[in-house]
Motif scaffolding. Structure first.
Motif, PDB file in Angstrom:
ATOM      1  N   PHE A 137       1.068  -1.165   0.044  1.00  0.00           N
ATOM      2  CA  PHE A 137      -0.014   0.124  -0.764  1.00  0.00           C
ATOM      3  C   PHE A 137       0.906   1.163   0.285  1.00  0.00           C
ATOM      4  O   PHE A 137       1.012   1.909  -0.762  1.00  0.00           O
ATOM      5  CB  PHE A 137      -1.024   0.332   1.270  1.00  0.00           C
TER       6      PHE A 137
ATOM      7  N   ALA B  94       1.031   4.032  -3.113  1.00  0.00           N
ATOM      8  CA  ALA B  94       0.423   5.448  -2.453  1.00  0.00           C
ATOM      9  C   ALA B  94       2.288   6.907  -2.745  1.00  0.00           C
ATOM     10  O   ALA B  94       1.146   7.565  -3.218  1.00  0.00           O
ATOM     11  CB  ALA B  94      -0.039   5.552  -1.343  1.00  0.00           C
TER      12      ALA B  94
ATOM     13  N   GLN C 243     -10.311   0.017   0.513  1.00  0.00           N
ATOM     14  CA  GLN C 243     -11.329   0.211   0.562  1.00  0.00           C
ATOM     15  C   GLN C 243     -11.565  -0.725  -1.002  1.00  0.00           C
ATOM     16  O   GLN C 243     -13.041  -2.380  -0.837  1.00  0.00           O
ATOM     17  CB  GLN C 243     -12.012   1.072   0.200  1.00  0.00           C
ATOM     18  N   ALA C 244     -10.729  -0.685  -1.660  1.00  0.00           N
ATOM     19  CA  ALA C 244     -10.329  -1.584  -2.898  1.00  0.00           C
ATOM     20  C   ALA C 244     -10.833  -3.272  -2.413  1.00  0.00           C
ATOM     21  O   ALA C 244     -11.854  -4.063  -3.015  1.00  0.00           O
ATOM     22  CB  ALA C 244      -9.397  -1.373  -3.830  1.00  0.00           C
ATOM     23  N   ARG C 245      -9.828  -3.636  -1.093  1.00  0.00           N
ATOM     24  CA  ARG C 245      -9.938  -4.671  -0.998  1.00  0.00           C
ATOM     25  C   ARG C 245     -10.657  -5.086  -0.011  1.00  0.00           C
ATOM     26  O   ARG C 245     -10.409  -5.875   0.910  1.00  0.00           O
ATOM     27  CB  ARG C 245      -8.773  -5.489  -0.303  1.00  0.00           C
ATOM     28  N   LEU C 246     -11.322  -5.028   0.592  1.00  0.00           N
ATOM     29  CA  LEU C 246     -12.187  -4.537   1.870  1.00  0.00           C
ATOM     30  C   LEU C 246     -12.262  -4.419   2.896  1.00  0.00           C
ATOM     31  O   LEU C 246     -11.997  -3.446   3.881  1.00  0.00           O
ATOM     32  CB  LEU C 246     -13.491  -5.557   1.395  1.00  0.00           C
TER      33      LEU C 246
ATOM     34  N   ALA D  55      -5.226   7.433   0.382  1.00  0.00           N
ATOM     35  CA  ALA D  55      -4.831   6.708  -0.166  1.00  0.00           C
ATOM     36  C   ALA D  55      -4.843   5.405   0.169  1.00  0.00           C
ATOM     37  O   ALA D  55      -5.758   4.902  -0.548  1.00  0.00           O
ATOM     38  CB  ALA D  55      -3.663   7.613  -1.314  1.00  0.00           C
TER      39      ALA D  55
ATOM     40  N   LYS E 139      -8.265   4.308   0.774  1.00  0.00           N
ATOM     41  CA  LYS E 139      -9.047   3.638  -0.328  1.00  0.00           C
ATOM     42  C   LYS E 139      -8.761   2.279  -1.212  1.00  0.00           C
ATOM     43  O   LYS E 139      -9.060   1.870  -1.838  1.00  0.00           O
ATOM     44  CB  LYS E 139      -8.954   4.604  -1.515  1.00  0.00           C
ATOM     45  N   MET E 140      -7.042   1.919  -1.164  1.00  0.00           N
ATOM     46  CA  MET E 140      -6.465   1.246  -1.059  1.00  0.00           C
ATOM     47  C   MET E 140      -7.078  -0.032  -0.206  1.00  0.00           C
ATOM     48  O   MET E 140      -7.402  -1.542  -0.774  1.00  0.00           O
ATOM     49  CB  MET E 140      -5.144   0.748  -1.306  1.00  0.00           C
TER      50      MET E 140
END
Lengths: 398, 398
Positions: free
Chosen positions: B105, B109, B264-267, B258, B261-262
């Protein structure tokens, strides 16, 4: 002054599914109930045999497992696929930390920065986030509500292929569309991918959730020895969202070798979870039949509720647990926010996901919403009533 | 013909720590015992309070948690850092799936494809793998066995800075070196990073493992409000390697946004593990004191064993649970393989990690090995005897 981050970091997209999280948390305090139709978190109980492994885990140490997953567990997965009509050796399967990591690994293995992956839209929005993380680019090809979000004409898909295209990616059955690709569509995609020497990546996490007809996995087709890759997850299948287990599967040894090296870098997927996951895979067809029946009932409830609502358009989806529907409003971002924060029926309301977040093409999908049917039918019927009343009371209605 | 993968996929490096895995598995069947000194898997028991949460987890469903980690758990981590003299609000901490995901991450970022991160070598080899995954490049600056792998002269570090440099990354205390940076070195790095407006990323997963003197975290320094990022993990600290929990921490809001948000993408990171991790953080200083004492004894055993071995050179490392040592051989890749597969003392032998795998500069480190002291002192003493005998019997000895 704050130190700036990279362009990539700045471009990382927010999750549209979680965009209404802040007002939701606020309104939860005020409303007696908010029906959560916005995220794909199944309410179905995790199989008790899974919990039993947690409860009886001998310890005494939670150790690293093999980077590709426990050998025994990969054998279990190989058997699972065999039952689905998909022949994969344990070496052709790599255990990942959720389907999310599977997608990141695949994107990193098959693209270089600047390369493109074609995806029919609307699609699972987080594909954008994963692609951005590794410097790849999603190129959308738009499917239509009028066809139930079927694969667009293959010539239209082909027209998106450029010198930078490395793969086509599908979600089958689809999130957010619920669309289950036909055997013919899969064969057409295969022909196209082989012709242009690009991969077909298939996200099959909803494989068991097909209510009418059957599921067609890309790897149940011959001819995908080299160009097919499945990404998969236990989250939905066994109600194991928080366990973070998924897998990648492919016959292509170069893909699996590269992904194993990525797996080695991050050491291993969660250990205890894999032992527990072996147990849930012992559940037979009965388990999936029961769950499928439950979701089918829910789908029918939501679909019937939408059909009774004036101005709403959608085709009955065959799979997954989502319906993408067109509403008679200009902007569902505003509508969803209004429904959440300003509308109520007996102090209850519903939370839906605005549809545009599932499109990569700018300025489309603003009249669509995604509904996840992850609560029981009685509640869903009530939620549909609220949505219907909300729509008729909405000042921005067309 | 097999479909080719990307250049990135082909360039993904294999893990040097796991390179001897295949012959090891074979020799395990033949030897009565092989002392595993090659990987950093602690043998210390996972705290029982952690296992208790597994055993009593109410269920019934393993759900997604928040993408940044459970709110309660982030508060726990904020308190943990406060006890370490590091002031971080819960919003400045994001829970990750292991320290590995934290590093991926952060690299995503702060770098764009082609950007560079300077790292003193020898370093934790998987940094290469993470950088490759996101298209970034590790630029090594070589530290010397003669100084115990202290930070190279700051002018030498500075000479590596180019227009593409986005960060300097350190591991403190270091894997594989065991070196713990001094307060002056941290201040020098800070001055350099602020001067060139680049980040300092500090991998502090071994924070508690400093045996002589104290640990200097970058975020216990003022002046890192914008340019400092910690990556962290519970794996070593609480013997939780297989739990896959780590975290990123920074005061820089752009970085944390940032990364969220990463996330969030991978939950989300694993759910049950976070509940369990809250419990182990209740263990007080006594817990760490006990572990530190145990590892210090082991370090002394290994160091004394090496000092009694002719031709071996190393300085006594202050931290982590590794010693990087120079051996009187030309090529430790060959020596480690020979030791594993051809040498034995009473049908026992040892497995060590060849040192060159921890260097990014080609053709150096071939006379070094890394020893992880993750077995108890009596066994370590025996392992050192075997290593000594092996070295004196080795045909390729200098």
């Amino acid at each position: 002054m704050i130190k700036a981050i990279s362009n990539r970091g700045q471009a990382q997209p927010a999750s549209p599914m979680r965009r209404l999280e802040a007002p939701y948390l606020k309104m939860k305090e005020i409303r007696s109930h908010i029906y959560p139709l916005n995220i794909g978190q199944p309410d179905i109980e995790t199989p008790p045999s899974y919990m039993d492994v947690y409860r009886n885990f001998p310890g005494p140490t939670i150790k690293y497992g093999p980077s590709g997953g426990l050998t025994e567990y990969r054998k279990t997965l190989s058997d699972y696929y065999a039952n689905c009509g998909i022949s994969l050796t344990p070496d052709e399967i790599l255990v990942t930390t959720g389907g999310s990591e599977a997608i990141i690994f695949v994107f990193a293995a098959i693209t270089d920065p600047g390369d493109e992956v074609i995806v029919p839209e609307p699609f699972y929005a987080n594909y954008n986030g994963f692609a951005n993380m590794v410097g790849a680019r999603i190129v959308p090809v738009t499917s239509q509500a009028e066809t139930g979000y079927a694969l667009p004409p293959i010539s239209e898909v082909e027209s998106k292929i450029s010198a930078r295209t490395r793969a086509i990616m599908i979600c089958n059955p689809g999130n957010p569309t619920g669309y289950a690709y036909t055997e013919k569509e899969i064969k057409d995609l295969k022909t196209l991918c082989l012709k242009h020497d690009i991969f077909l990546v298939s996200d099959e996490v909803y494989r068991e959730f097909v209510y009418d007809g059957t599921h067609h996995s890309i790897l149940s087709e011959s001819g995908f020895e080299s160009h097919g890759i499945i990404v998969d997850s236990l989250s939905k299948r066994f109600s194991l969202c928080g366990a973070r287990l998924g897998q990648v599967a492919s016959h292509n040894k170069a893909v699996m070798d590269a992904i194993l090296k990525m797996g080695q870098a991050r050491l291993c997927p969660p250990t205890v979870e894999q032992y527990a996951a072996m147990e849930v895979h012992k559940l037979g067809q009965d388990y999936f039949d029961g769950i499928r029946k439950e979701y089918q009932k829910r789908r029918d409830t939501v679909f019937d509720g939408l059909m009774k609502t004036e101005g709403v358009f959608c085709k009955k989806p065959r799979g997954a647990f989502y319906i993408q529907a067109k509403l008679p409003v200009e902007n569902t971002v505003e509508f969803a926010h209004w429904l959440l924060t300003e509308f109520e029926m007996n102090n209850e309301t519903v939370l839906v996901a605005p549809g545009n977040g599932f499109y990569a093409t700018k300025d489309i999908g603003f009249d669509e919403i995604r509904i996840a049917y992850i609560i029981e039918s009685g509640q869903l019927a009530r939620a549909m009533d609220i949505l219907r009343e909300g729509l008729s009371a909405y000042p921005g209605r067309r």
